[in-house]
Design an enzyme around this catalytic site. Structure first.
Site, PDB file in Angstrom:
ATOM      1  N   THR A  47      12.134  -3.436 -21.465  1.00 32.95           N
ATOM      2  CA  THR A  47      11.425  -3.888 -20.259  1.00 32.95           C
ATOM      3  C   THR A  47      12.390  -4.467 -19.238  1.00 32.95           C
ATOM      4  O   THR A  47      12.293  -4.191 -18.034  1.00 32.95           O
ATOM      5  CB  THR A  47      10.397  -4.981 -20.627  1.00 32.95           C
ATOM      6  OG1 THR A  47       9.596  -4.516 -21.698  1.00 32.95           O
ATOM      7  CG2 THR A  47       9.521  -5.333 -19.441  1.00 32.95           C
ATOM      8  N   TYR A 110      -1.664  -0.318 -21.321  1.00 35.12           N
ATOM      9  CA  TYR A 110      -2.689   0.135 -20.365  1.00 35.12           C
ATOM     10  C   TYR A 110      -3.904   0.775 -21.037  1.00 35.12           C
ATOM     11  O   TYR A 110      -5.036   0.458 -20.715  1.00 35.12           O
ATOM     12  CB  TYR A 110      -2.077   1.099 -19.332  1.00 35.12           C
ATOM     13  CG  TYR A 110      -3.027   1.442 -18.192  1.00 35.12           C
ATOM     14  CD1 TYR A 110      -3.312   0.506 -17.200  1.00 35.12           C
ATOM     15  CD2 TYR A 110      -3.666   2.664 -18.135  1.00 35.12           C
ATOM     16  CE1 TYR A 110      -4.195   0.804 -16.168  1.00 35.12           C
ATOM     17  CE2 TYR A 110      -4.552   2.975 -17.122  1.00 35.12           C
ATOM     18  CZ  TYR A 110      -4.817   2.044 -16.144  1.00 35.12           C
ATOM     19  OH  TYR A 110      -5.702   2.329 -15.141  1.00 35.12           O
ATOM     20  N   TYR A 136       7.435  -3.157 -31.133  1.00 33.00           N
ATOM     21  CA  TYR A 136       7.523  -4.196 -30.091  1.00 33.00           C
ATOM     22  C   TYR A 136       6.118  -4.541 -29.648  1.00 33.00           C
ATOM     23  O   TYR A 136       5.413  -3.715 -29.060  1.00 33.00           O
ATOM     24  CB  TYR A 136       8.374  -3.692 -28.927  1.00 33.00           C
ATOM     25  CG  TYR A 136       8.551  -4.655 -27.773  1.00 33.00           C
ATOM     26  CD1 TYR A 136       8.299  -6.024 -27.897  1.00 33.00           C
ATOM     27  CD2 TYR A 136       8.987  -4.199 -26.533  1.00 33.00           C
ATOM     28  CE1 TYR A 136       8.469  -6.893 -26.836  1.00 33.00           C
ATOM     29  CE2 TYR A 136       9.172  -5.063 -25.453  1.00 33.00           C
ATOM     30  CZ  TYR A 136       8.904  -6.400 -25.619  1.00 33.00           C
ATOM     31  OH  TYR A 136       9.075  -7.262 -24.550  1.00 33.00           O
ATOM     32  N   ARG A 141       2.139  -7.953 -21.583  1.00 35.24           N
ATOM     33  CA  ARG A 141       2.473  -6.805 -20.739  1.00 35.24           C
ATOM     34  C   ARG A 141       1.614  -5.578 -21.051  1.00 35.24           C
ATOM     35  O   ARG A 141       1.290  -4.805 -20.164  1.00 35.24           O
ATOM     36  CB  ARG A 141       3.954  -6.430 -20.914  1.00 35.24           C
ATOM     37  CG  ARG A 141       4.906  -7.393 -20.233  1.00 35.24           C
ATOM     38  CD  ARG A 141       6.336  -6.866 -20.297  1.00 35.24           C
ATOM     39  NE  ARG A 141       7.265  -7.755 -19.613  1.00 35.24           N
ATOM     40  CZ  ARG A 141       7.511  -7.720 -18.314  1.00 35.24           C
ATOM     41  NH1 ARG A 141       6.898  -6.855 -17.534  1.00 35.24           N
ATOM     42  NH2 ARG A 141       8.377  -8.567 -17.775  1.00 35.24           N
ATOM     43  N   LYS A 165       9.700  -6.629 -33.019  1.00 37.35           N
ATOM     44  CA  LYS A 165      10.006  -7.618 -31.983  1.00 37.35           C
ATOM     45  C   LYS A 165       8.661  -8.201 -31.568  1.00 37.35           C
ATOM     46  O   LYS A 165       7.846  -7.527 -30.946  1.00 37.35           O
ATOM     47  CB  LYS A 165      10.723  -6.961 -30.791  1.00 37.35           C
ATOM     48  CG  LYS A 165      11.002  -7.934 -29.651  1.00 37.35           C
ATOM     49  CD  LYS A 165      11.584  -7.240 -28.431  1.00 37.35           C
ATOM     50  CE  LYS A 165      11.757  -8.245 -27.287  1.00 37.35           C
ATOM     51  NZ  LYS A 165      12.223  -7.610 -26.032  1.00 37.35           N
ATOM     52  N   ILE A 207      15.572 -10.857 -29.674  1.00 35.78           N
ATOM     53  CA  ILE A 207      16.003  -9.899 -28.645  1.00 35.78           C
ATOM     54  C   ILE A 207      15.734 -10.600 -27.329  1.00 35.78           C
ATOM     55  O   ILE A 207      14.593 -10.846 -26.957  1.00 35.78           O
ATOM     56  CB  ILE A 207      15.278  -8.553 -28.760  1.00 35.78           C
ATOM     57  CG1 ILE A 207      15.682  -7.852 -30.075  1.00 35.78           C
ATOM     58  CG2 ILE A 207      15.628  -7.660 -27.563  1.00 35.78           C
ATOM     59  CD1 ILE A 207      14.968  -6.536 -30.341  1.00 35.78           C
TER      60      ILE A 207
END
Length: 296
Positions: A47, A110, A136, A141, A165, A207
């Site tokens: 990202t 989304y 992840y 997000r 993550k 991370i």
């Protein structure tokens, strides 16, 4: 194999020239800055790399250039994720750079799939991928959470799904993952400010975003945590809280790029729809930076 991803990973920014093209000299300077700063591995095009705004050709060039400059010094992870499962599978299948040790793949965004949809997405990718996969989970997000149950189900069912993550911010979720995961499956913090408590719980590192700018400070802190020296780590952790807050105050990676510009590592240009950090934020970041390190 999995111990390559213990410690401090950094999700690299993609430096841009003022005309918006990729700044490869800035990227070279950044990679060397991170190697010199004691970082353990690099994540290219997550990202923080503004991957959503890069073309297929740009992505390949950035991955190849990163591998070339790194020159085998640190393990490399490629960010390949999205919400079109078939397209991501194709991208993973056609990923050719043999300098990379794993793929970081974000939970589909989304579309808001069910947990079964998330499971089937990663099952499809796992069966296609020659490289190990790091899950992840970043609900802030993606718009959907990958549950601890789904994470552990994937970890048990697919040997090449080696880590997650986790950026859900939910300690209930972290607890469940730690309790129910396979012994060799890795929990990695996806949020800088909670790396210390997550490592206390059993995570193997972070991370990071702020590590782009402050690799030495962050890697020292993470190493202290991994050695179990939380008494020493706590003051360092607390000293980074304000600059971390500021780096995210106007979105990622605008804040960390502003800091990198102040360090003379690369410029602060971002691609729309992101915009540069404000004058006020730059001033606050500079003040924090001054208190933490001597400017380069």
């Amino acid at each position: 194999m999995n111990n390559k991803f213990h410690g401090t990973g950094v999700a690299l920014v993609t430096p841009f020239n003022t005309d918006g093209t990729v700044d490869y000299q800035g990227l070279k300077k950044l990679i060397n800055h991170l190697v010199d700063g004691g970082i353990d591995y690099l994540v290219s095009l997550g990202t923080t790399g503004e991957t959503a705004t890069l073309s297929k050709d740009e992505k390949k060039k950035v991955w190849d250039f990163t591998a070339e400059i790194n020159n085998g010094r640190l393990p490399l992870v490629a960010g390949i994720g999205g919400n079109d499962t078939i397209a991501i599978g194709e991208a993973i299948q056609t990923f050719e750079n043999n300098q990379y040790s794993a793929i970081l793949s974000v939970s589909p965004y989304y579309s808001k799939p069910t947990q079964e949809g998330v499971y089937q997405h990663y099952k499809y990718l796992s069966e296609l991928s020659e490289l190990p996969i790091i899950l992840y989970n970043v609900p802030g997000r993606t718009g959907s959470n990958m549950s601890a149950e789904t994470t552990c189900r994937l970890a048990h069912d697919f040997k090449n799904i080696i880590a997650t993550k986790e950026a859900s911010g939910s300690f209930e979720q972290f607890n469940q993952i730690m309790r129910d995961k396979p012994a060799d499956f890795l929990l990695i913090s996806g949020d800088d400010p909670i790396a210390l408590p997550m490592i206390a719980l059993g995570a193997v590192g972070v991370i990071s975003v702020i590590g782009n700018a402050l690799p030495l400070q962050l890697s020292t802190l993470i190493n202290q945590c991994l050695q179990g020296d939380f008494t020493k780590a706590l003051p360092a952790h607390l000293s980074l809280l304000e600059i971390t807050r500021l780096m995210f105050a106007e979105g990622n990676p605008a804040g960390v790029k502003a800091t990198l510009k102040q360090l003379n590592i690369c410029g602060d240009t971002v691609r729309l729809p992101l915009v540069k950090a404000s004058v006020e934020l730059n001033k606050s970041l500079a003040e924090q930076l001054e208190s933490l390190i001597t400017l380069a």
